[in-house]
Design a protein around this motif. Structure first.
Motif, PDB file in Angstrom:
ATOM      1  N   TYR A   1       0.741  -1.214   0.063  1.00 16.22           N
ATOM      2  CA  TYR A   1       0.079  -0.029  -0.003  1.00 16.22           C
ATOM      3  C   TYR A   1       0.687   1.261   0.053  1.00 16.22           C
ATOM      4  O   TYR A   1       0.619   2.135  -0.920  1.00 16.22           O
ATOM      5  CB  TYR A   1      -0.797  -0.044   1.059  1.00 16.22           C
ATOM      6  N   ALA A   2       1.835   1.263   0.845  1.00 17.55           N
ATOM      7  CA  ALA A   2       2.705   2.461   0.801  1.00 17.55           C
ATOM      8  C   ALA A   2       3.492   2.736  -0.342  1.00 17.55           C
ATOM      9  O   ALA A   2       3.736   3.858  -0.576  1.00 17.55           O
ATOM     10  CB  ALA A   2       3.681   2.309   2.225  1.00 17.55           C
ATOM     11  N   THR A   3       3.827   1.652  -1.243  1.00 14.36           N
ATOM     12  CA  THR A   3       4.633   1.781  -2.374  1.00 14.36           C
ATOM     13  C   THR A   3       3.906   2.066  -3.552  1.00 14.36           C
ATOM     14  O   THR A   3       4.493   2.155  -4.642  1.00 14.36           O
ATOM     15  CB  THR A   3       5.793   0.740  -2.426  1.00 14.36           C
ATOM     16  N   ARG A   4       2.524   1.905  -3.481  1.00 11.58           N
ATOM     17  CA  ARG A   4       1.902   2.097  -4.683  1.00 11.58           C
ATOM     18  C   ARG A   4       2.174   3.169  -5.266  1.00 11.58           C
ATOM     19  O   ARG A   4       2.345   4.301  -4.833  1.00 11.58           O
ATOM     20  CB  ARG A   4       0.260   1.833  -4.365  1.00 11.58           C
ATOM     21  N   ALA A   5       1.703   3.379  -6.847  1.00 13.74           N
ATOM     22  CA  ALA A   5       1.700   4.458  -7.598  1.00 13.74           C
ATOM     23  C   ALA A   5       0.420   5.532  -7.089  1.00 13.74           C
ATOM     24  O   ALA A   5      -0.633   5.033  -7.192  1.00 13.74           O
ATOM     25  CB  ALA A   5       1.676   4.301  -8.884  1.00 13.74           C
ATOM     26  N   VAL A   6       0.886   6.736  -6.807  1.00  9.39           N
ATOM     27  CA  VAL A   6      -0.003   7.678  -6.424  1.00  9.39           C
ATOM     28  C   VAL A   6       0.002   8.644  -7.526  1.00  9.39           C
ATOM     29  O   VAL A   6       1.060   9.232  -7.678  1.00  9.39           O
ATOM     30  CB  VAL A   6       0.342   8.442  -5.180  1.00  9.39           C
ATOM     31  N   PRO A   7      -1.281   8.932  -8.177  1.00  5.65           N
ATOM     32  CA  PRO A   7      -1.284  10.146  -9.356  1.00  5.65           C
ATOM     33  C   PRO A   7      -0.815  11.428  -8.597  1.00  5.65           C
ATOM     34  O   PRO A   7      -1.175  11.781  -7.418  1.00  5.65           O
ATOM     35  CB  PRO A   7      -2.529  10.121  -9.686  1.00  5.65           C
ATOM     36  N   ALA A   8      -0.024  12.023  -9.383  1.00  2.77           N
ATOM     37  CA  ALA A   8       0.495  13.410  -9.122  1.00  2.77           C
ATOM     38  C   ALA A   8      -0.635  14.415  -8.950  1.00  2.77           C
ATOM     39  O   ALA A   8      -1.725  14.355  -9.613  1.00  2.77           O
ATOM     40  CB  ALA A   8       1.485  13.816  -9.802  1.00  2.77           C
TER      41      ALA A   8
END
Length: 274
Positions: free
Chosen positions: A267-274
């Protein structure tokens, strides 16, 4: 439509794929050698089929024939109708889900092909070292599927993710996450490095950074490496890893179960949209 075949003899050789399902050592030897695995329950059977696994046969108790009618109609493999008592005699336990299917395994992909930069969608992988508990491995696969991990790599001594209990705990997620088994460990960390991955070993060590620090570094390609339920990662794996990473803990707790730790890290390293 497959023919529904009634079987009333527990020693019928046609039921051979289902014998002794509770004998873990027997099934661990036999299933990979014979190229099969067992899917248990309606949802898991459907998910295996939807993922392209070929059915060898299906074993049903009477009350499940209507529920599985569409699967029976599409099947080209034999479907055996048995009583719950006979199913228990064959398998060694009460098949409370009422439906089992023997499925054909697929060849495992080559590690290099799985990690190839040409497959631009593979940005984050999980490596499980010597995880022997099938429930933990199944739960970890479910986490990987749910939290967008692109591929899973298993060390040579890791449990079989297609063993019945692992498949059941994963709710069929093992069918949807690309995975393969490494041939040599920890030497094969070199394959990850050649493919451009930074390897982050989840562990407690003097050089560990926090998971938040790892995330802040925004690695383009990241491999998260998890160790056994008891001893954690081996010294060889720790020496070969690019980074050591810890999940900060409170209340005097030093670590999490490997399945729980994988969920937090994924969860912590998932890709998060900018």
């Amino acid at each position: 439509m497959a023919e529904l075949i009634t079987v009333d003899d527990p020693d019928d050789p046609r039921l051979g794929d289902y014998t002794g399902l509770t004998d873990v050592e027997l099934r661990r030897r036999r299933e990979p050698a014979e190229g099969l695995f067992i899917a248990e329950g309606e949802k898991v059977i459907r998910r295996a089929g939807n993922a392209g696994y070929e059915m060898r046969s299906m074993l049903l108790s009477a009350k499940w024939t209507d529920v599985m009618r569409d699967v029976i109609e599409e099947a080209t493999a034999p479907v055996y109708a048995v009583t719950p008592a006979l199913a228990e005699r064959v398998t060694g336990y009460h098949v409370h889900r009422g439906a089992l299917a023997s499925m054909q395994r697929k060849p495992l992909p080559d590690v290099g092909t799985l990690l190839s930069p040409e497959r631009g969608n593979v940005r984050r992988v999980a490596v499980f070292e010597d995880i022997v508990d099938h429930a933990n491995l199944g739960a970890a696969f479910r986490n990987a599927a749910a939290l967008g991990v692109d591929a899973v790599l298993l060390t040579p001594r890791c449990a079989d993710p297609l063993y019945r209990r692992a498949v059941k705990v994963s709710m069929g997620s093992v069918f949807h996450v690309p995975w393969t088994r490494l041939a040599s460990w920890p030497e094969d960390i070199g394959l990850l490095r050649e493919a451009g991955f930074t390897t982050a070993a989840l562990c407690l060590s003097d050089r560990s950074i926090t998971l938040d620090e790892l995330v802040a570094r925004r690695h383009e390609r990241l491999a998260l490496v998890f160790g056994t339920e008891g001893d954690g990662l081996t010294a060889g794996a720790l020496d070969a890893a690019d980074a050591h990473v810890r999940i900060p803990m409170d209340a005097g707790v030093d670590s999490l179960n490997v399945a729980a730790a994988s969920a937090v890290a994924f969860y912590a390293t998932r890709a998060v949209p900018a």
